[in-house]
Design an enzyme around this catalytic site. Sequence first.
Site, PDB file in Angstrom:
ATOM      1  N   LEU A  33      46.616  29.679  36.674  1.00  0.00           N
ATOM      2  CA  LEU A  33      46.228  28.753  36.247  1.00  0.00           C
ATOM      3  C   LEU A  33      45.867  28.405  34.768  1.00  0.00           C
ATOM      4  CD1 LEU A  33      42.574  29.168  38.307  1.00  0.00           C
ATOM      5  CD2 LEU A  33      44.334  27.358  38.460  1.00  0.00           C
ATOM      6  N   GLY A  34      46.857  29.267  34.118  1.00  0.00           N
ATOM      7  CA  GLY A  34      46.445  29.591  32.799  1.00  0.00           C
ATOM      8  C   GLY A  34      46.200  31.133  32.281  1.00  0.00           C
ATOM      9  N   GLY A  36      46.586  33.020  28.102  1.00  0.00           N
ATOM     10  CA  GLY A  36      46.497  34.130  26.144  1.00  0.00           C
ATOM     11  C   GLY A  36      46.955  35.369  26.169  1.00  0.00           C
ATOM     12  N   ASN A  37      46.788  35.419  24.942  1.00  0.00           N
ATOM     13  CA  ASN A  37      47.267  36.597  24.417  1.00  0.00           C
ATOM     14  C   ASN A  37      47.311  37.576  25.196  1.00  0.00           C
ATOM     15  OD1 ASN A  37      48.361  34.795  22.012  1.00  0.00           O
ATOM     16  ND2 ASN A  37      46.046  35.198  21.244  1.00  0.00           N
ATOM     17  N   ALA A  39      45.255  37.884  28.301  1.00  0.00           N
ATOM     18  CA  ALA A  39      44.826  37.760  29.501  1.00  0.00           C
ATOM     19  C   ALA A  39      45.402  36.877  29.657  1.00  0.00           C
ATOM     20  CB  ALA A  39      43.204  37.412  29.305  1.00  0.00           C
ATOM     21  N   VAL A  41      45.218  33.879  33.831  1.00  0.00           N
ATOM     22  CA  VAL A  41      44.121  33.959  34.987  1.00  0.00           C
ATOM     23  C   VAL A  41      44.767  32.608  36.105  1.00  0.00           C
ATOM     24  CG1 VAL A  41      42.431  31.558  35.254  1.00  0.00           C
ATOM     25  CG2 VAL A  41      42.603  32.255  32.941  1.00  0.00           C
ATOM     26  N   ASP A 149      29.974  28.019  21.948  1.00  0.00           N
ATOM     27  CA  ASP A 149      30.925  28.073  21.977  1.00  0.00           C
ATOM     28  C   ASP A 149      30.854  26.226  22.948  1.00  0.00           C
ATOM     29  OD1 ASP A 149      33.125  26.929  20.733  1.00  0.00           O
ATOM     30  OD2 ASP A 149      34.517  29.038  22.761  1.00  0.00           O
TER      31      ASP A 149
END
Length: 776
Positions: A33-34, A36-37, A39, A41, A149
Site C-alpha cells: 500500500l505504501g 516510508g523511510n 516502515a 504498509v 496532526d
Amino acid sequence: MVIMSEFSAVPTGTGQGQQKPLRVGFYDVERTLGKGNFAVVKLARHRVTKTQVAIKIIDKTRLDSSNLEKIYREVQLMKLLNHPNIIKLYQVMETKDMLYIVTEFAKNGEMFDYLTSNGHLSENEARKKFWQILSAVEYCHNHHIVHRDLKTENLLLDGNMDIKLADFGFGNFYKPGEPLSTWCGSPPYAAPEVFEGKEYEGPQLDIWSLGVVLYVLVCGSLPFDGPNLPTLRQRVLEGRFRIPFFMSQDCETLIRRMLVVDPAKRITIAQIRQHRWMQADPTLLQQDDPAFSMQGYTSNLGDYNEQVLGIMQALGIDRQRTVESLQNSSYNHFAAIYYLLLERLREHRSTQPSSRATPAPARQPQLRNSDLSSLEVPQEILPCDPFRPSLLCPQPQALAQSVLQAEIDCDLHSSLQPLFFPLDTNCSGVFRHRSISPSSLLDTAISEEARQGPSLEEEQEVQEPLPGSTGRRHTLAEVSTHFSPLNPPCIIVSSSAAVSPSEGTSSDSCLPFSASEGPAGLGGGLATPGLLGTSSPVRLASPFLGSQSATPVLQSQAGLGATVLPPVSFQEGRRASDTSLTQGLKAFRQQLRKNARTKGFLGLNKIKGLARQVCQSSIRGSRGGMSTFHTPAPSSGLQGCTASSREGRSLLEEVLHQQRLLQLQHHSAVSSDYQQAPQLSPVPYVLTPCDGLLVSGIPLLPTPLLQPGMSPVASAAQLLDAHLHISAGPVALPTGPLPQCLTRLSPSCDPAGLPQGDCEMEDLTSGQRGTFVLVQ
C-alpha cells in the site's frame, strides 16, 4: 519503491512449478500500500475471517529512541480508542527487530486523494464528513488524547465512504490546565501558537486544524500556504485567508471562529456542534450516536458480544483465552479474530435492515450459521491429530538470490523474511493424521531471528495537475516581481504589513476593486500565466488557479491546463466584503494536488521569521541581480551594507529597500533609451500616501540625497522625507498652477497611448485616476 510479488516461487526440489502466497502469521499478504523511510504498509487478508487488513511493518533497528517511543505511544493510544470513525487496531506482533501493527483497512484511501481527483465537496457532503471527523476528535478529547496532526492525508475513507481518523504518531495524552510544549504537526494545518513556540492546550490545537480541514473540504485548497515555510508562518500568524464566493455565510462564520489566532478565543467542540451550519441537516444529528456502533468494542470493560464468542468457539478457538486477551488488551491472534468477526457481524446486520425488527434470540442462530458458512476456514485449523506449533509457522528457508530479486526488494528480503514464508495451498499433506489444539492454533508464531539489511527507499508518487475552474473571492495578494522595461514594477507598501493583527481576529486584507478587470488583468504579471481546468454546469468544481505550487515542503510548479479560460467576473454574487485583484498582482494561486502532500514535522517553532528571510533574499539580489546593470555610484553603498545591519531592520524597511533596488534596476535598463532627454531637476511635490508613481527619464533622487556609502535605510528615509511626505491622512494638493513638467491625468486618459517609458498604476477607476500625477 518496494515491489513484492503476490506469490513466491516454490523452492527448488519440490517438483512443482506453481507459485505460493506469502503469509504473515494468519494473514496472506496481497500487495504493498505504501512505504516510508523505516516502515512499509502491506494489504493482507486474514485466513480465518477473510477480512482485508493493513499491516504496518516497522524496522526498529532504523529508529532512534525518540522515534521508537513515538511508535509505542501510537500503539498505546490506538489500544484505548474504539470509535466507528477511528481506524481500529486489531493486532500487534513484535520481534527483536521488527514491529507489525495490524489495523483496519480503509479501501477508498485518503480524503486528500479523493479531493485531488474529484474536487471540493458540496457543503452538504462536507457537513456529513465533518460531523464524523468532529465525533472522532471529540471522542479523543474525552479520553484526554490530542491528535495534533489532523489533515486530509490522515482522514481515510472506508467502503461506505465514511471517515476513519488515522495516524496518531503525534498524538499524546493531556490534562486540562497543563499545557503541552511539543511543537509538531503539518505546517499548513499547524496553529499559530506552534509556530511561535508557545505552550498550548491540546484541544485548542486540534480545533485550529479542524478549521483548516473544513476549509479544504469545502474549497478544495489550503487556507494558508506559501512558497516557503517563513512565508507560510507569516500568513498563519496573521490569520488571513480567502473565502470563495460559493461558500455560504454560515460556513464562513464557523471556519472563522475556528481559525482565530488567539487560542483562548477559539470556538470549542461543544459550540461547533451547536453552530447553525452544523445543525442545518437534522438527519445527521440522529446518526451522530456512537453508542450503538460501539456495542461489542468495549470488550476490555466486560462488554462481550456473545454471538461472536459463539462463532469462535464453534471454530475450535478457546473461549477463556479469548476473554482473557480482551480483558488484558493483549491484541494477539485471539483478539484479532474477535474484532474481525465482530466487524463481519456488523456488516451482515447492515445488509439486512429488516433483521432489527426480529427478536434477537430468533435471529441469532441464523446469523451464526451465515457467518460460519462465509468464513471458509482453512483445513489446517480443523481438529485432527496433535502437531508441533512450528508446523503452523515454520522457519523461513533460504531462497535463491534470483528469486529474491524478482519478488522482494533488498529491504524486505531481510526485514520481512522472519515472518514471510512459502505456504502450500494444499495443507492436507502437512496436517494429515494430526490433531489441532485450539490453544496452539492461535499462538503467536513469530520467529525471533535477528536481521540486518539496507535502508528502505522512499516511494516516488506520480504527480498530476488537477483540473479546476475559475471564480474565487480574493482578499489577499502578493506583489508580482515579473515586469518588463516598458512596465516597471509598482510595489504597494501597506502600513499594516508590519503590524500583527489584533488577537482573536481573522479578517481579510482587501484590495481596491477594478471594474475594468479582464483576462489580461490577472494573467499579465504571473509567473505561470493562464488558468487551469474547466467548470461544470451542474456544480462548481474546485477553483484552482494554475501557477507555482504553494506547498512549503515540495515547492513544485503547476502545469498549464489543456484549455485556457478567462477568469469569471467577481462582480456576480459578491458579498459586501468581496474584492478582487488589480492588474500586476499575483492572484490566489493555491491548489490541492497530489504533489502538494504535506508531512508532519517536529520543531515548527524553529522556523525563522519572514523579515529575516526577506533580508537574506535582498542580499542575494544586490549581489547577483545588480551586477548585470551599470548602476550609478550610490548602488555601491547599497551593496556594501553589512548583514548585521540588515538583520535588525523591520519588515517595512526591507520592503522599502527592495523597492529602491527594483527602481534602480529599471532606471538603469531604460536609461540608454533616454540619453538625449533633458535632465529636469526634481520639484518637491506632496502626494497622498497611496501614491507610488515611478519616474523613468529623470533622476529618482537629487544627487546630494544619494551619497556614496549611504545605507539603504537612510536612503529610503530621505526618499520619504524629501518627496512623499507620508502622513496618517491624505494631504491636499496645492491649488496653484502646476509646473510645466507636471500634468494631471484626466479620467479619460488612455494608458495604452502613453509614450514608451512612462508608467502609471494600472487598473485604476476613474475617481482614483484623478488623484494621481504623471511626471513627463
